[in-house]
Write an enzyme that holds these catalytic residues in place. Sequence first.
Site, mmCIF file in Angstrom:
data_model
loop_
_atom_site.group_PDB
_atom_site.id
_atom_site.type_symbol
_atom_site.label_atom_id
_atom_site.label_comp_id
_atom_site.label_asym_id
_atom_site.label_seq_id
_atom_site.Cartn_x
_atom_site.Cartn_y
_atom_site.Cartn_z
ATOM 1 N N SER A 33 5.381 -37.598 32.074
ATOM 2 C CA SER A 33 5.606 -38.006 30.690
ATOM 3 C C SER A 33 5.533 -39.537 30.608
ATOM 4 O O SER A 33 4.514 -40.115 30.940
ATOM 5 C CB SER A 33 6.933 -37.455 30.183
ATOM 6 O OG SER A 33 7.028 -37.591 28.780
ATOM 7 N N GLU A 67 2.338 -27.639 26.435
ATOM 8 C CA GLU A 67 3.118 -28.870 26.264
ATOM 9 C C GLU A 67 3.856 -28.910 24.924
ATOM 10 O O GLU A 67 4.994 -29.352 24.832
ATOM 11 C CB GLU A 67 2.183 -30.078 26.351
ATOM 12 C CG GLU A 67 1.522 -30.293 27.687
ATOM 13 C CD GLU A 67 2.336 -31.157 28.623
ATOM 14 O OE1 GLU A 67 3.494 -31.474 28.303
ATOM 15 O OE2 GLU A 67 1.798 -31.518 29.691
ATOM 16 N N HIS A 103 6.236 -28.922 28.330
ATOM 17 C CA HIS A 103 6.408 -30.280 28.826
ATOM 18 C C HIS A 103 7.601 -30.343 29.783
ATOM 19 O O HIS A 103 8.650 -29.749 29.520
ATOM 20 C CB HIS A 103 6.650 -31.196 27.617
ATOM 21 C CG HIS A 103 6.534 -32.646 27.891
ATOM 22 N ND1 HIS A 103 5.368 -33.251 28.259
ATOM 23 C CD2 HIS A 103 7.464 -33.647 27.842
ATOM 24 C CE1 HIS A 103 5.558 -34.546 28.405
ATOM 25 N NE2 HIS A 103 6.836 -34.821 28.167
#
Length: 567
Positions: A248, A363, A471
Amino acid sequence: MRRTGRTRRAGRAGRKRSARTTLTLVAAAAALLTPHLAQAAPQDVSPRGGGTLVHTDAGWLRGESTAEGRQFLGIPYAQQPVGNLRWKEPRPAKPWQGVRGATSFGNRCVQSASWDPGYENPSHTEDCLDLNVYAPKDVHAPKGQHKPRPVLLWLHGGGLTAGAGEDIVPDTFARRTGTVVVTVNYRLGAMGFLAGKGLDDEASARASGDYVSGNYGMLDQQAALRWVRANIGSFGGDRQRVTIAGESAGGRSVCTQLASPTAKGLYRAGIVQSGAYGDCAARQRDEALAQGTAFAKKAGCPDPATALACLRKKPAEAILAAQGGFDWAPVAGGDFLPVQPEEAYENGTASRVPVLNGANSDEGTLFAYGQFDGQGKPLTEEQYPGALTQTYGAELGAKVLKRYPVSRHASPTHAYAAAQGDQMFACSALRMDRSLADRGPVYAYEFADRTSPPFASIRDAGETFDFGATHVNEVQYLFKHFGLASPLDAEQRALARQMVQYWGSFIHGGAPRADGQPTAPDQRSQPGRVLSLRTASAGGNAVSGAVAREHRCDLWDREGSRPADVG
């Protein structure tokens, strides 16, 4: 096929807007105790980096042995950025006397509270520039035959406003891969990314002390890399074989460092996990300067002539309270980042090093859940078209509605999530692959275990909401996320072992490989092909040429992106 220059420029212009979205995934907790100083005489020193007492350029450290190896926690890699050093470039750590205990994590950098385990309270501590080292036990090689181990330096996620190096515990990974792993704290939010007075005349501003670059968090990362270069041999690591990695915002940090000329030579490879969102775009200098002025006014320092001095007198609590609503991304246009990362990749100025780059297949579910179902307001079929219009505008929203009809998804929220995930992560990762393929080896992956347990912060919500391979979910397959064991079943544990092998072989200098599994495709020879990481019952790991089609990248590459409102 590579895009034409005109298509790239048009897509880039649209996508730059997506860089304004800062993905805040983690936040703060109460500060932990800093290591104490012990005035002990050095003992049990291993000349090959195999003991728990090691010497660094700042002094002696005593770590500890664990069942997995050795660990050294809370090591200062720079002078702490407090007082007059707030918003200054990091400086080498000051030497200490005696032996410093390295058995406790250092402070977390200034950040708000969040839903992550251990982050229930905000952190107001600025003395946070510490790192942690995890190393396997000494392999007892014959004298003179010890070979230093490759090094992984991990940059944590958290939207550049939250998180800490302690968010992962990589001791098992270090043992299984035979690597030394370093995790790093770096300045966050306004403390790490404020830009202000002096940007128009960098040289004179530096001399006067009024230069505020907007890149202190990134410069901290480079300071940690220089510490590794100077000291990692004492822990058994090879200073010439350093791989930078992150997920990330940590992945975004890696793709930014790849484009930074001041980072060249500090690493030999990079791993970008879900970090190519917004094409890694930074803020332009004029935009960052305007935001800095607005922030100073909000923080109670409206006079540009005295704003910096005024802000340096503000307590950390006041800085944190004022930073909400601003974009704390890196800044392009100075020494650290002369041009946008995407431009650096394509014009040849980016580092020519091997890269492992990828994203997760679902995600967007994390962000869509946070925006809708997590607020107790699931998106309805009637609301769905309006949500797309609000996010993308009328023209593009209509195209998205046609390509992502509710009928093809589990719910309107999941349809919205698919569009967001494709726009922000999947297609930007594939574009980054294409941009980097002329610079050196680029290996593409997609984490696609749709049965993966949601990571700890949303695990309870996963009982009623299908997050899929969302994610952050891949992190727990590599490391102990937040130091916790994850509830992986037998198939998922097998996939985790394979992923550790893939990552480990890349860190050791080869293509990503795992026993009995396909090798990750190199984009130079297999453009557009991606290693799909799945459990055996879902088909197992396989190289796929359909990822771009599955994520409708023809739409997103042509239309560009707009940011999602993901709180």
